[in-house]
Design a protein around this motif. Structure first.
Motif, PDB file in Angstrom:
ATOM      1  N   LEU A  15       9.313  34.815  54.025  1.00 38.18           N
ATOM      2  CA  LEU A  15       8.245  36.060  54.106  1.00 38.18           C
ATOM      3  C   LEU A  15       8.195  36.437  55.745  1.00 38.18           C
ATOM      4  O   LEU A  15       8.119  37.752  55.808  1.00 38.18           O
ATOM      5  N   TRP A  16       8.402  35.573  56.524  1.00 36.81           N
ATOM      6  CA  TRP A  16       8.350  35.794  57.867  1.00 36.81           C
ATOM      7  C   TRP A  16       9.439  36.835  58.165  1.00 36.81           C
ATOM      8  O   TRP A  16       9.434  37.642  59.002  1.00 36.81           O
ATOM      9  N   ARG A  17      10.680  36.464  57.768  1.00 37.00           N
ATOM     10  CA  ARG A  17      11.894  37.514  58.002  1.00 37.00           C
ATOM     11  C   ARG A  17      11.620  38.907  57.678  1.00 37.00           C
ATOM     12  O   ARG A  17      12.042  39.768  58.181  1.00 37.00           O
ATOM     13  N   LEU A  18      11.117  38.933  56.403  1.00 40.00           N
ATOM     14  CA  LEU A  18      10.755  40.033  55.928  1.00 40.00           C
ATOM     15  C   LEU A  18       9.786  40.907  56.709  1.00 40.00           C
ATOM     16  O   LEU A  18       9.848  42.139  56.917  1.00 40.00           O
ATOM     17  N   THR A  19       8.670  40.004  56.974  1.00 37.93           N
ATOM     18  CA  THR A  19       7.669  40.666  58.004  1.00 37.93           C
ATOM     19  C   THR A  19       8.244  41.275  59.218  1.00 37.93           C
ATOM     20  O   THR A  19       7.806  42.368  59.571  1.00 37.93           O
ATOM     21  N   VAL A  20       9.016  40.465  59.996  1.00 35.32           N
ATOM     22  CA  VAL A  20       9.621  40.748  61.115  1.00 35.32           C
ATOM     23  C   VAL A  20      10.459  42.230  60.983  1.00 35.32           C
ATOM     24  O   VAL A  20      10.447  43.215  61.737  1.00 35.32           O
ATOM     25  N   ALA A  21      11.372  42.133  59.754  1.00 33.01           N
ATOM     26  CA  ALA A  21      11.973  43.440  59.611  1.00 33.01           C
ATOM     27  C   ALA A  21      11.298  44.644  59.328  1.00 33.01           C
ATOM     28  O   ALA A  21      11.627  45.561  59.771  1.00 33.01           O
ATOM     29  N   ALA A  22       9.947  44.487  58.538  1.00 28.25           N
ATOM     30  CA  ALA A  22       8.958  45.510  58.393  1.00 28.25           C
ATOM     31  C   ALA A  22       8.372  45.743  59.515  1.00 28.25           C
ATOM     32  O   ALA A  22       7.862  46.981  59.779  1.00 28.25           O
ATOM     33  N   THR A  23       8.269  45.321  60.889  1.00 25.63           N
ATOM     34  CA  THR A  23       7.368  45.498  61.820  1.00 25.63           C
ATOM     35  C   THR A  23       8.170  45.534  63.354  1.00 25.63           C
ATOM     36  O   THR A  23       7.759  45.240  64.496  1.00 25.63           O
ATOM     37  N   LEU A  24       9.460  45.827  63.176  1.00 22.84           N
ATOM     38  CA  LEU A  24      10.453  46.053  64.496  1.00 22.84           C
ATOM     39  C   LEU A  24       9.985  47.121  65.245  1.00 22.84           C
ATOM     40  O   LEU A  24       9.386  48.239  64.834  1.00 22.84           O
TER      41      LEU A  24
END
Length: 508
Positions: free
Chosen positions: A148-157
């Protein structure tokens, strides 16, 4: 074994569940906490690291931090006495997301190890639901949290991070998956949004499995698409919260941390790769490392073991052991079996630094503006200056302090300094150390302590020139402070570059 008083903050719902469990067991609340943590440690230790459990409130940093610093977030403080080491041991199994520190730190980056341990222990024994997290799985594997964190990071670059990832730079992998990520309110808001989107409703089980696997085509595709979203046009993000402040600076700093991590890795590769070490450019911050002539590593690779003598040299702090992949090296040697004389003083002075950091500290070149300044008294003791020069330096420093004080005299009327600050500065004018500390706090520039520049190119150069052990230890401590300051300045520049990247043409 002794016990220590500690405290942990948990939600009211977790506290209610704990009190119900204590009542059912006929035990005190404190004893119940101790029993739960013992069970938690045994259960977590038996699981592979990414299959260890965590509570959803830890994953989502719930409840959110209050907008007003110091205000309560609604959690309850629970005091408890634990056996020595239990809190640390239990916390070592708790969730730590990439970018979070190992212990306390800035609010957004500080983990909640003991809170996570106790909350997870309660929830796996007496299931409860935290108010505000209804419908979500209350306990998940840490691998799910990481997905979930990796998807969040990808969405907020930020733009700076996108430039690295789209450009295929070496730092892209580090930036995406290692402990350099930035944390902030908006990123957590988006994470909570994605958690509700993915982990509730009819597709929750399938999405939970996707987050657990992270290797299937669906996860990879979603992550790729989120990294390349423009203006939040990804279907998952159309109702996601928008940032209340610009995170571009944090993104620039994250890029810096990724590149810095690669820079330290380059030092290890440089010394462990066959061939004579030449000059190595380390960016950031952008300095060149060059060992003195004759300083050589003793190298080995997978399957090779250092000799007993070499092991002894490492254990006694006379040489460093550097590793990179399957290769290793012992450094520095001046001959086939002789370490560089007096390098143990450098290692001792560097204390807690990692081996690659010590190599950098020993070889980093001084700059004219960062040339180490030796206090006049110490310089006199070392024979660097005469008594006449010492007295002149003392008088010059006193004159600079009084000149600085006179420049701030307008502070009496409040135009620059408050009256109390000016009086404190006036009182300290004959105390160089105290005056310097006050001036630094009040942002008054100048050199107010009598000192003399030590015109030396590096710690290694001073060692080669025959510096004494006390001189080396002082120089290492001073250059360590210089190095820290240079790195802070470099990262601050990267912070500002993050905002410039946001104003540039998008990398997509």
């Amino acid at each position: 074994m002794g016990q220590r008083q500690t405290s942990v903050r948990i939600s009211p719902d977790a506290l209610n569940a704990l009190e119900s469990l204590a009542a059912a067991r006929g035990a005190s609340r404190e004893q119940c906490v101790r029993d739960l943590l013992d069970q938690y440690i045994c259960a977590q230790a038996s699981r592979p690291s990414e299959q260890r459990l965590t509570h959803i409130s830890t994953v989502l940093r719930f409840p959110p931090a209050p907008a007003i610093p110091g205000a309560s977030d609604g959690r309850v403080r629970l005091a408890v006495r634990l056996d020595d080491g239990v809190a640390t041991w239990a916390g070592s199994f708790a969730l730590r997301l990439p970018g979070q520190g190992a212990a306390r730190g800035p609010r957004d980056y500080s983990p909640r190890p003991l809170t996570d341990a106790l909350t997870t222990a309660i929830a796996t024994t007496v299931p409860f639901v935290d108010g505000g997290l209804e419908g979500l799985p209350q306990v998940v594997e840490q691998r799910v949290a990481l997905g979930l964190w990796r998807l969040t990071v990808a969405a907020t670059l930020t733009a700076a991070e996108q430039h690295v990832i789209y450009g295929g730079r070496d730092a892209a992998t580090v930036l995406s998956d290692e402990h350099v990520a930035w944390h902030g309110t908006w990123r957590l808001d988006v994470m909570r949004h994605l958690a509700r989107l993915l982990l509730t409703g009819p597709d929750a089980s399938a999405n939970l499995q996707m987050l657990r696997d992270q290797t299937d085509a669906e996860f990879v595709r979603h992550r790729y698409d989120l990294e390349r979203t423009d203006d939040f046009d990804h279907p998952w993000l159309r109702r996601a919260p928008l940032p209340a402040s610009d995170a571009s600076g944090r993104g620039g700093a994250a890029v810096w941390r990724a590149e810095r991590k690669l820079g330290l890795s380059d030092i290890a590769r440089w010394l462990t790769t066959p061939g004579p070490p030449s000059t190595l450019h380390v960016r950031p911050p952008g300095w060149d490392l060059c060992p003195p002539a004759g300083w050589e590593p003793h190298r080995g690779s997978h399957g090779m073991r250092p000799t007993e003598v070499e092991v002894h040299l490492v254990r006694t702090g006379r040489v460093l052991r550097i590793t990179h992949g399957s290769r290793w090296a012992l450094w520095p040697f001046a001959d086939v079996d002789k370490p560089v004389p007096a390098f143990d003083a450098v290692i001792a002075g560097a204390m807690t630094l990692q081996p690659t950091d010590v190599v950098e500290l020993a070889l980093m070149p001084t700059k004219e503006t960062r040339m180490p300044r030796v206090p006049a008294g110490l310089a006199l003791d070392w024979g660097f200056i005469s008594e006449l020069e010492h007295d002149r330096l003392v008088a010059d420093a006193a004159q600079r302090r009084r000149a600085a004080l006179n420049r701030t005299r307008r502070g009496r009327s409040g135009s620059r300094l408050s009256s109390s600050n000016w009086r404190a500065l006036e009182t300290a004018v004959d105390d160089p150390g105290r005056f310097t500390r006050l001036a630094r706090r009040l942002n008054i520039k100048g050199i107010f302590v009598p000192c003399v520049k030590w015109r030396v190119g590096s710690v290694a150069e001073a060692l080669e020139a025959g510096a004494t052990e006390s001189q080396l230890r002082w120089l290492v401590g001073t250059m360590r402070e210089v190095r820290t300051l240079e790195l802070e300045v470099s990262m601050q520049q990267a912070w500002h570059e993050g905002f410039r990247a946001a104003r540039a043409v998008p990398p997509i």
